[in-house]
Scaffold this motif. Structure first.
Motif, PDB file in Angstrom:
ATOM      1  N   ARG A 253       0.937  -1.303   0.117  1.00  0.00           N
ATOM      2  CA  ARG A 253       0.036  -0.098   0.051  1.00  0.00           C
ATOM      3  C   ARG A 253       0.890   1.225  -0.016  1.00  0.00           C
TER       4      ARG A 253
ATOM      5  N   ALA B  81      -6.088  -2.366   2.842  1.00  0.00           N
ATOM      6  CA  ALA B  81      -4.760  -1.774   2.432  1.00  0.00           C
ATOM      7  C   ALA B  81      -4.773  -0.982   1.217  1.00  0.00           C
ATOM      8  N   VAL B  82      -5.728  -1.199   0.392  1.00  0.00           N
ATOM      9  CA  VAL B  82      -5.994  -0.381  -1.033  1.00  0.00           C
ATOM     10  C   VAL B  82      -6.657   1.057  -0.519  1.00  0.00           C
TER      11      VAL B  82
ATOM     12  N   CYS C 255      -1.106  -7.832  -6.236  1.00  0.00           N
ATOM     13  CA  CYS C 255      -0.859  -8.645  -4.870  1.00  0.00           C
ATOM     14  C   CYS C 255      -1.164  -9.938  -4.956  1.00  0.00           C
TER      15      CYS C 255
ATOM     16  N   SER D 269       2.758  -7.294  -3.163  1.00  0.00           N
ATOM     17  CA  SER D 269       2.873  -7.338  -1.700  1.00  0.00           C
ATOM     18  C   SER D 269       3.710  -8.567  -1.412  1.00  0.00           C
TER      19      SER D 269
ATOM     20  N   GLY E 213       6.285  -6.308   3.044  1.00  0.00           N
ATOM     21  CA  GLY E 213       6.927  -5.543   2.003  1.00  0.00           C
ATOM     22  C   GLY E 213       5.973  -5.472   0.640  1.00  0.00           C
TER      23      GLY E 213
HETATM   24  C1  LIG Z   1      -2.127  -7.670   0.368  1.00  0.00           C
HETATM   25  C2  LIG Z   1      -2.815  -6.874  -0.542  1.00  0.00           C
HETATM   26  C3  LIG Z   1      -2.615  -5.390  -0.753  1.00  0.00           C
HETATM   27  C4  LIG Z   1      -1.690  -4.862   0.034  1.00  0.00           C
HETATM   28  O1  LIG Z   1      -0.813  -5.478   1.259  1.00  0.00           O
HETATM   29  P1  LIG Z   1       0.229  -4.635   2.115  1.00  0.00           P
HETATM   30  O2  LIG Z   1      -0.230  -5.273   3.320  1.00  0.00           O
HETATM   31  O3  LIG Z   1       0.169  -3.056   2.026  1.00  0.00           O
HETATM   32  O4  LIG Z   1       1.420  -5.050   1.546  1.00  0.00           O
HETATM   33  C5  LIG Z   1      -3.191  -4.818  -1.624  1.00  0.00           C
HETATM   34  N1  LIG Z   1      -4.203  -5.540  -2.185  1.00  0.00           N
HETATM   35  C6  LIG Z   1      -4.627  -6.714  -2.164  1.00  0.00           C
HETATM   36  C7  LIG Z   1      -5.567  -7.389  -2.911  1.00  0.00           C
HETATM   37  C8  LIG Z   1      -3.980  -7.614  -1.089  1.00  0.00           C
HETATM   38  O5  LIG Z   1      -4.228  -8.675  -1.005  1.00  0.00           O
END
Ligand SMILES: *Cc1c(COP(=O)(O)O)cnc(C)c1O
Length: 370
Positions: free
Chosen positions: A18, A45-46, A116, A138, A150
């Motif tokens: 993110r 996260a998005v 991700c 991710s 990360g």
């Molecule tokens: C895991 C994930 C993210 C981002 O994850 P971070 O924890 O920020 O690394 C974003 N979008 C989707 C669909 C995810 O599964």
């Protein structure tokens, strides 16, 4: 678009996926007063990354069977202040990129791919992550490459890559305590987790993060930008990424054979399989299944010690009720996404999924009465 961007996973690495999304929005000049379209049936996260940039999320509904963005709903939801759309290839199922690209070009908005769940799926033979101005991925648990915590940004446009070069200089390494915590979590996870220990590890992680001992997954949405948004990926984790990156093909092969077995052998009247667009080829991070008895199925899987994930449980996982309004999601606005939350479960496909695990999962699913 100039094709000579920068697509090396090691070039622009961040504390989380993110944070990479946030940086990408920044270099595109997207912020206060702008809208960024994103699908519902996603994780917090998005919108967290969008909100950190100063922009606001607009939610687009999904196609019920592919769990990816419905292009027709995208066309409807784009407003004059919409600057970009984030395309999530949910579970690895490639989104309908031809229609989406047409709409984005017509409306003059940028495409950012959320990779991700996969960097290996293709649409019309073209790899995901190459359709837009850039993509992010991710490295948390449950992602195709696990490094700890990360993320990376891949760029397909030279001018944008140049701007990212400049912005990236401002990102600093995270504090050592955070890195140590992540390293501890990573090694504990590697040692203890396999599909057969899934339920125990899940309970342990929840206990540790409630006690503040594990690095939790989300920041408070309170109008302030969390310090995470100034961090790049720690050096030790970049090093691990450079090693793991070489194993990508091994992950893809395992996912392919596990999914082949699931597709051809899971037969239960109460369960149905996902749909992949004809033009696409999916490399699944997890294999989703649909059922009208989700709660019951998960309860039984837990009793039987069979790994089965419940995400996403909410259109913006893990938020529910009033807290959805904090990220600008209006209940009822994306009915297919909301329905999917009550129907989808998913199975492991990663390298730790052994033949015995697959066998146990399939026999459980073929016997369970729903
Ligand atoms: C895991 C994930 C993210 C981002 O994850 P971070 O924890 O920020 O690394 C974003 N979008 C989707 C669909 C995810 O599964």
């Amino acid at each position: 678009m100039d094709e000579s961007g920068d697509r090396d996973l090691l070039k622009f690495t961040f504390y989380r996926g993110r944070v990479g999304l946030y940086a990408l929005l920044k270099v595109l000049g997207i912020g206060k007063g702008d809208q960024v379209a994103t699908q519902a049936y996603t994780c917090l996260a998005v919108p967290e990354g969008i909100i950190a940039s100063g922009a606001a999320p607009t939610y687009v509904d999904i196609d019920e069977y592919t769990l990816t963005m419905d292009p027709d709903d995208l066309a409807e939801k784009i407003s004059p202040t919409t600057r970009a759309v984030i395309i999530q290839h949910t579970f690895g199922i490639p989104a309908r990129m031809d229609r989406i690209a047409e709409i984005a070009a017509d409306k003059g908005i940028s495409i950012i791919e959320d990779c991700c769940h996969t960097l290996s799926s293709t649409y019309r033979g073209v790899p995901v992550g190459t359709f837009g101005v850039g993509a992010f991925c991710s490295y948390e648990w449950g992602k195709p490459l696990v490094v700890g915590i990360g993320g990376s940004v891949l760029l397909n446009d030279k001018a944008v890559a140049g701007k990212m070069d400049e912005l990236y200089r401002n990102f600093v390494y995270p504090p050592l305590v955070k890195v140590l915590k992540i390293q501890l979590q990573y090694h504990g996870f590697q040692l203890l987790y396999r599909p057969s220990t899934y339920w125990k590890i899940k309970a342990l992680f929840h206990a540790l993060s409630s006690a503040g001992l594990a690095e939790g997954n989300y920041n408070p949405i309170d109008g302030a930008t969390a310090p995470d948004y100034s961090y790049r990926l720690a050096k030790s984790l970049v090093k691990r990424l450079s090693v793991k990156k070489k194993n990508t093909e091994k992950h893809v092969e395992r996912s392919r054979w596990v999914v082949e077995v699931f597709k051809s052998t899971i037969k239960n009247d109460g369960i149905s399989h996902p749909v992949i667009p004809q033009e696409g080829e999916a490399v699944f991070v997890r294999y989703p299944l649909f059922t009208d008895k989700k709660v019951l199925l998960i309860e039984r899987a837990k009793l039987a010690g069979v790994e089965m994930a419940d995400w996403y449980n909410s259109p913006v996982h893990p938020l529910s009720g009033d807290s959805l309004a904090l990220v600008k999601y209006a209940l009822g606005s994306c009915p297919h996404a909301e329905r999917a939350c009550t129907r989808v479960v998913s199975l492991p496909t990663h390298v730790k999924t052994s033949w015995r695990d697959v066998d146990k999962i399939v026999s459980f699913l073929n016997k369970v009465e729903l």
